[in-house]
Design an enzyme around this catalytic site. Structure first.
Site, short mmCIF file in Angstrom:
data_model
loop_
_atom_site.label_atom_id
_atom_site.label_comp_id
_atom_site.label_asym_id
_atom_site.label_seq_id
_atom_site.Cartn_x
_atom_site.Cartn_y
_atom_site.Cartn_z
N ASP A 193 50.66 35.15 -2.13
CA ASP A 193 50.24 33.94 -1.42
C ASP A 193 48.76 34.00 -1.07
O ASP A 193 48.16 35.08 -1.01
CB ASP A 193 51.02 33.80 -0.10
CG ASP A 193 52.48 33.44 -0.32
OD1 ASP A 193 52.91 33.39 -1.49
OD2 ASP A 193 53.19 33.23 0.68
N HIS B 199 50.32 39.26 -0.43
CA HIS B 199 49.23 38.32 -0.18
C HIS B 199 47.98 38.69 -0.97
O HIS B 199 47.69 39.86 -1.18
CB HIS B 199 48.90 38.25 1.32
CG HIS B 199 49.97 37.58 2.12
ND1 HIS B 199 51.09 38.25 2.54
CD2 HIS B 199 50.10 36.29 2.55
CE1 HIS B 199 51.88 37.41 3.21
NE2 HIS B 199 51.30 36.22 3.23
#
Length: 296
Positions: A99, A254
């Site tokens: 992400d 992430h």
């Protein structure tokens, strides 16, 4: 005696003439054969070149066909379902999902994925416009591009349904600029189970999970949280990301400027799952979908 010597001279001349003829004929044949061999070699080389060019053209056409199929399949298609909630228990698959990118770390992540020969999925945001070329680079390397949000601002994204879809459309256009279409794969900030959204709009997640699918999107949560979003170090991230509990492990990671520890942990995570016999797969329209319980 003179006549005999004369006959010898004539015979000698004839013999010399024959020898010269043979030598000349042999030389001529050698030259002719050499030229013929040269012509044959050129013909063979020309045929090889044409064959190679034809194969190259066919390969390009096949690659273009597959790319067109990929784009058509991965693009938003209202009314066409994506993914399955029923995992194929005959396979052990891990889905690395990142992400918040692209970022200064995206290139490092791509290098590691290439080194290990594995594919992943990137849920992108509108941040770091100067890094957006990594979106195209990741896509061309065979990774899947999904949509996170443009702003990643909870107060903005979850203010209303209209606000959410306005933001989603905006990040969709960023993806389209880089890969040529708007992908159907999305991830909600905080996941579909987030309760932070209730601060801004009661019940919005219950509504959004239905509406996004009606519009042709599919949302992807995770069943393995590396906790790198909480600021964990390399060893903690690795430990959190490793499990043999699931046949289909969807790992939350992430990709942002501050996630150096994620980059450091990635090789260990990949090697762990390879050691357990898992295959790595980027999300596609047919793969397993992890959905959380809706809490707002």
């Amino acid at each position: 005696m003179r006549n005999r010597r004369h006959r010898y001279n004539i015979h000698g001349l004839i013999l010399c003439g024959l020898v010269f003829f043979v030598i000349a004929a042999t030389a001529f044949c050698m030259v002719a054969n050499s030229k013929e061999a040269e012509r044959e070699q050129k013909r063979i080389e020309a045929e090889k070149k044409l064959t190679a060019e034809k194969k190259e053209e066919e390969a390009k056409a096949e690659a273009a066909r597959k790319e067109a199929e990929r784009a058509a399949s991965f693009a938003v298609q209202p009314g066409v379902p994506a993914g399955t909630l029923e995992a194929d228990m005959n396979r052990k698959v891990v889905y690395l999902t990142f992400d918040d990118g692209p970022s200064e770390n995206t290139g490092k992540i791509l290098d590691i994925l290439k080194q290990y020969g594995v594919k992943a999925t990137f849920f992108i945001t509108g941040s770091n416009a100067e890094q957006r070329s990594f979106i195209k680079q990741a896509y061309e390397a065979g990774h899947t591009i999904g949509l996170h949000t443009y702003s990643h601002d909870y107060s903005e994204v979850y203010a209303s349904e209209e606000a959410y879809f306005a933001d989603l459309e905006k990040i969709g256009q960023v993806a389209k600029e880089q890969i040529g279409y708007v992908p159907c794969f999305i991830r909600f900030p905080g996941g579909s189970s987030n309760v932070v959204s209730a601060k801004y709009k009661k019940g919005i997640m219950s509504s959004l999970v239905e509406k996004v699918q009606e519009k042709g999107y599919q949302y992807y949560d995770w069943n393995v949280d590396s906790a790198d979003g909480a600021g964990c170090g390399k060893d903690e991230i690795e430990a959190n990301a490793k499990t043999d509990q699931y046949h289909h492990a969807v790992i939350l990671l992430h990709d942002s400027r501050t996630k150096d520890a994620t980059v450091e942990a990635l090789p260990g995570i990949i090697e762990y799952y390879q050691g357990l016999g898992y295959e790595f797969q980027a999300i596609d329209r047919e793969c397993f979908v992890s959905h959380h319980a809706i809490l707002n």
